[in-house]
Scaffold this active site. Sequence first.
Site, short mmCIF file in Angstrom:
data_model
loop_
_atom_site.label_atom_id
_atom_site.label_comp_id
_atom_site.label_asym_id
_atom_site.label_seq_id
_atom_site.Cartn_x
_atom_site.Cartn_y
_atom_site.Cartn_z
CE LYS A 257 -24.91 21.01 2.33
NZ LYS A 257 -25.52 21.59 3.60
CG ASP B 131 -27.11 28.93 5.68
OD1 ASP B 131 -26.90 28.40 4.67
OD2 ASP B 131 -26.72 28.51 6.97
CG PHE C 55 -26.98 21.75 10.10
CD1 PHE C 55 -26.32 21.10 10.93
CD2 PHE C 55 -26.27 22.22 8.83
CE1 PHE C 55 -25.08 20.63 10.86
CE2 PHE C 55 -24.86 21.55 8.65
CZ PHE C 55 -24.26 20.82 9.61
C1 LIG Z 1 -24.76 22.05 4.75
C2 LIG Z 1 -25.02 23.39 5.28
C3 LIG Z 1 -24.12 24.17 5.84
C4 LIG Z 1 -22.53 23.80 5.83
O1 LIG Z 1 -22.24 23.30 4.75
P1 LIG Z 1 -20.69 22.57 4.56
O2 LIG Z 1 -20.20 22.88 3.34
O3 LIG Z 1 -20.92 21.28 5.17
O4 LIG Z 1 -19.66 23.34 5.56
C5 LIG Z 1 -24.33 25.46 6.15
N1 LIG Z 1 -25.64 25.62 6.31
C6 LIG Z 1 -26.76 24.99 5.76
C7 LIG Z 1 -28.14 25.49 5.63
C8 LIG Z 1 -26.31 23.73 5.33
O5 LIG Z 1 -27.33 23.11 4.91
#
Ligand SMILES: *Cc1c(COP(=O)(O)O)cnc(C)c1O
Length: 402
Positions: free
Chosen positions: A254, A225, A140
């Site tokens: 986040k 990520d 994700f």
């Molecule tokens: C939540 C998330 C995203 C996307 O972040 P948004 O601020 O919602 O665009 C990307 N990568 C990971 C691993 C995430 O958990």
Amino acid sequence: MTTAETIAVESAVLAQTYAPLPVVLTEGQGVWVRDVEGREYLDALAGYSALNFGHAHPALVAAAEQQLRRLTLTSRAFHNDRLAGFAQRLSRLCGKDRVLPMNTGAEAVETAIKVARKWAYTRRGVPDGRARIIVAENNFHGRTTTIVGFSSDPAARAGFGPYDGGFDAVPFGDAAALEAAVQPTTTAVLLEPIQGEAGVVLPPPGYLAAVREICDRHGLLLLADEVQSGLGRTGRTFACENDAVVPDVYILGKALGGGVLPVSAVVADTVVLDVLGVGEHGSTFGGNPLACAVGEAVIGLLEPGDLQEHVRALEPVMEEGLARLHELGVLRHRVRGLWAGIDLDPRVASGRRLCEELQHHGVLTKDTHGATLRLAPPLVITDEELMLLLERLESALLALQR
Ligand SMILES: *Cc1c(COP(=O)(O)O)cnc(C)c1O
């Protein structure tokens, strides 16, 4: 408005892209939130780890309030007096040279993809338009058209093509499969060190180190990520640290905004971020002074390392608490720091049903992929509050047995 009135209005006027629990929140403090009916809940989701420092952390609220009155947005057409300090401290926290500030996680992932592609063409001699990036199945990384194009979740992907292409998905946790997917035009590997949305899926020991080694051998960039796994969640500033792995690029989001506003960044060394020149990438809000003020206060909470230590100290409490639940319909669980994925026996309940039951027991969290529940309380949770969370989870599971 009451809970019922709010839900009625929302269902009439909002695009129906979410199915929230029937609770309308109005206040939050630390790990606690209150709904419009005056009921209190322990927030065990923490905005998918955006609220690592809890609701209304005094240092973050103070930073935001002060900056709000001074200067909120300049655009990058001008300098502002908050960006330099934020970038300097963030680069130090990451042990990298440079920061590219953005807003949301998906934007930061997109930025890293652009960096990796430009790197392929300018540093690796890959023919223009041919660069490939290896990703993991069940990833994700956000919701943009490019990103959902390499998602393996039909709900996220289906119906949004044509897809961008240039991505090769391999099973998460299988280093040999990853290496087998490397082609002459491959330029990078994009991974979550722990797959959050997939259900807090931990790779086997040694996997990340093996991926690092494969990237080194083939001259690929490792793009980590850490949007959800980073900034303290796993008991380290970065989840990669648990495996003593240093990626080429950190993708952060986040918790970088402290639950106050969206703040994201791509952090890497000069040799990597240098591939982007003036005018080649940007964002109207990226690096805005309000975001920088809050982001710098967030970094201030992570620099001493005691919060990460607190998380490591609580990990065994979480682990033991969840191990006790296996008689009550938990098939498997995974814990790293204050982050847990719990696979339920679908005969006992769906993840959604357990979340509804938990709501009645004063705990809010979210299921993922049907039968998996995740716990990600704010990292500022105390021992006692964590015990209470685990007790309430046990009570909710007991209630479902009946
Ligand atoms: C939540 C998330 C995203 C996307 O972040 P948004 O601020 O919602 O665009 C990307 N990568 C990971 C691993 C995430 O958990």
